[in-house]
Motif scaffolding. Structure first.
Motif, PDB file in Angstrom:
ATOM      1  N   GLU A 100       0.832  -1.207   0.000  1.00  0.00           N
ATOM      2  CA  GLU A 100       0.000   0.000   0.000  1.00  0.00           C
ATOM      3  C   GLU A 100       0.869   1.260   0.000  1.00  0.00           C
ATOM      4  N   PRO A 318      -7.041  -0.466  -7.210  1.00  0.00           N
ATOM      5  CA  PRO A 318      -6.657   0.926  -7.499  1.00  0.00           C
ATOM      6  C   PRO A 318      -6.274   1.166  -8.954  1.00  0.00           C
ATOM      7  N   ASP A 321      -8.821   3.142 -10.829  1.00  0.00           N
ATOM      8  CA  ASP A 321      -8.757   4.599 -10.655  1.00  0.00           C
ATOM      9  C   ASP A 321      -7.655   5.195 -11.525  1.00  0.00           C
TER      10      ASP A 321
END
Length: 651
Positions: A100, A318, A321
């Protein structure tokens, strides 16, 4: 975040990475990339923290605090393209925290995990819906064959090896030694010495110069080769020792790898995997990702970014996005909107979904594909729900002819929708027809639909449409055309295979299954999956897809029975008793055809009335094709058809 050293992917004047090693710290955020081993980088970090504390008149870290700093850290390796996290399989939570943090510095597509040989690492990634981060890149069957052929090299003495360009290791197969005993003795001694020398050396990057294939070959075989005193042994003694090594080596090889040809899918897959192995392996094979998957799926699944399920919440990757923000074409290739829509469907239906991984079959898996399905037509799904201890594997096939395809033909929207609805019914009607006539299809099939935006060069561009797919369970087994040739050396296996395939061929012929485009025979070309019993012998044949059924509904059986003979003819060199093999196939074929005819005659009304509610159009409606199929079955002479089949086999 404090960085000691260079930024990730920083390069010097010559274009080389300034650092190839890093350690990421999570308790006190920081990154050390200064050139050193990981242990030294950790010492540098503790020293830097203590220096900063001293400047603030604070005491040094306690031993417990130091231990926590080190525990909450992750080893990194940098390549030209990726940041590789080396996780502790027992502490994947730390690895995912590092992941992350790194995603704030580099794109997630540039981050990979080492230690994927560990089931704990694979399971943790799988549970996050991230098979795509550890799957090997897809390679077509033709490209795999070319890869293997182009990897062949020889050195001085002419022996052929297979060369891995990434590791620099050459691999010797047992067949490469075939015929050595017939070489002139001087040539033979030179080859053995060359092999001994290479087996004992490592190249400049630390990998063996030569290894034996498969890599599971017992170390004793290598030791036997290296221990030969070539100069001390006389000619006969040397040949005798080499014969012992040959027998020892061959017996150690699994039966499915003994046919060294790219037509043997097991051998081809293992060789391709060996030749593409890299020093920092971050990938897992299909059988590691899905237990028991058939060998024809090797390197044919393109796993795609999806979503993870966390406490019942759907968290999309992610990368979606990033793609929506950048419209990066590279991301556009893997951010498949169909995957997102399928996940929506499943999370709306299953309230207890734990994880879902979706991949697309990048091309047809048929050995002789008649007409390639359009890209992205077939998807494989790995799903786990909380109410079942094991995961479920599903296959989704999107309809070949949907609303979009009909709009592309110039039809108006209403007509395209009407025809698609009719076609959707017809596909399921054909499945019922095949089941009624005795075809062994997957037990359950479900229909689904998603919404997609139509992109075409007409007035409907930008319109939202419904796209339909059929869903079924993955069928465990081996596609009939992918069974390793060595299996047929066993007479019991060969005869059982012939009987089951003979029965399946009879029903395939009854339903007139042919390629829609070319009218060519589709039997024994990927759709028939052979399931094995506990004794390793064929137990059943399941037809995974009824595509092409009822294309041929007008010709007499004798006119198109000949292609079924190829089931026997192309395996002639594999079996030990060809006559028994052929007899078993023809006898089973005739018996099953006779039984199908008897079933129809015994329950004629149930067959005839099955589709009376459907339109009857002599132009080729489903009901009309059904009627003509039954008429042909009723008037056929099974003995005569079997005679034509036998004649084709004996040609």
């Amino acid at each position: 975040m404090k960085i000691i050293g260079e930024a990730i992917f920083a390069k010097d004047e010559s274009g080389k990475l300034k650092s190839r090693i890093g350690t990421l710290f999570l308790r006190t955020p920081g990154l050390v990339t200064q050139n050193a081993v990981h242990a030294v980088q950790r010492m540098l970090w503790i020293q830097d923290l203590n220096s900063a504390r001293a400047a603030q008149n604070l005491p040094e870290l306690t031993l417990e605090e130091e231990d926590e700093e080190l525990r909450m850290s992750a080893d990194l390796i940098f390549t030209e393209e990726f940041v590789l996290i080396r996780p502790d399989p027992d502490h994947m939570d730390v690895a995912f925290m590092a992941d992350e943090v790194l995603q704030k510095m580099v794109s997630k597509r540039r981050i990979r995990f080492l230690n994927t040989h560990s089931a704990k690492v694979r399971n943790a990634l799988r549970a996050r819906g991230e098979n795509w981060r550890m799957a090997r890149a897809p390679v077509s069957q033709e490209d795999m064959a070319a890869l293997i052929e182009n990897s062949k090299v020889s050195i001085i003495e002419g022996m052929v090896f297979y060369y891995n360009k990434a590791t620099g290791t050459r691999y010797c197969t047992v067949d490469a030694t075939r015929g050595m005993a017939d070489l002139p003795i001087d040539k033979l001694r030179a080859r053995v010495k060359e092999a001994q020398s290479m087996l004992s050396r490592r190249n400049r990057i630390g990998h063996p110069e030569l290894d034996l294939f498969p890599t599971t070959t017992p170390i004793e075989v290598k030791k036997h080769i290296r221990s030969l005193d070539v100069d001390a042994l006389d000619d006969d003694a040397l040949r005798a020792e080499l014969a012992k090594i040959d027998a020892e080596w061959r017996m150690s090889i699994p039966p499915e790898l003994r046919e060294e040809t790219v037509d043997n899918f097991e051998w081809r897959n293992v060789m391709a995997e060996t030749l593409t192995a890299t020093p920092n392996e971050t990938t897992a094979g299909e059988r590691e990702l899905i237990q028991g998957i058939s060998p024809e799926f090797y390197r044919q699944i393109e796993w795609l970014p999806g979503a993870r399920i966390d406490g019942g919440e759907v968290i999309f990757d992610p990368l979606w996005d990033e793609f929506n923000r950048t419209r990066d074409p590279e991301l556009g290739c893997i951010c498949d909107q169909r995957v997102r829509n399928i996940i929506f469907n499943f999370t709306r239906i299953f309230g207890d979904l734990e994880y879902i991984n979706i991949g697309r079959i990048v091309r047809s898996l048929a050995r002789d594909p008649i007409a390639q399905a359009r890209r992205g037509c077939v998807y494989i799904m790995q799903i786990k729900t909380s109410d079942r201890p094991e995961e479920t594997i599903l296959m989704a096939r999107f309809l070949k002819w949907g609303v979009a395809e009909r709009l592309d033909e110039g039809k108006d929207l209403l007509q395209a929708i009407i025809e698609t609805n009719e076609y959707t019914d017809y596909v399921l009607d054909r499945r019922l027809m095949c089941k009624q006539l005795g075809m062994n299809l997957p037990v359950r099939v479900a229909s689904g639909q998603i919404t997609e935006v139509y992109h075409g060069h007409n007035e409907y561009n930008g319109t939202t449409l419904q796209t339909y797919y059929n869903l079924r369970n993955y069928v465990q087994g081996i596609a009939s055309d992918k069974i390793p040739p060595a299996r047929f050396r066993n007479p019991a296996f060969a005869v059982k295979f012939a009987k089951l395939m003979g029965e399946a061929a009879a029903i395939d012929m009854v339903v007139g299954r042919r390629s829609t485009e070319t009218k060519e025979n589709l039997f024994d070309k990927n759709y028939e999956v052979v399931q094995l019993g506990p004794d390793g012998l064929p137990e059943s044949v399941v037809v995974t897809d009824h595509a092409g059924s009822f294309v041929n509904y007008q010709h007499e059986y004798e006119d198109f029975v000949a292609p079924y003979a190829n089931v026997i003819r192309r395996r002639r060199s594999f079996v030990t008793d060809y006559a028994s093999f052929a007899d078993a196939f023809v006898d089973a074929f005739e018996s099953r055809l006779r039984r199908a005819q008897a079933d129809y005659r015994a329950r004629r009304r149930s067959f005839d009335d099955l589709f009376v509610h459907r339109p009857f159009d002599v132009g080729g409606s489903g009901a009309y094709r059904w009627a003509k199929t039954l008429e042909r079955l009723d008037r056929c002479e099974p003995e005569r058809v079997a005679k034509a089949l036998r004649a084709a086999i004996d040609m």
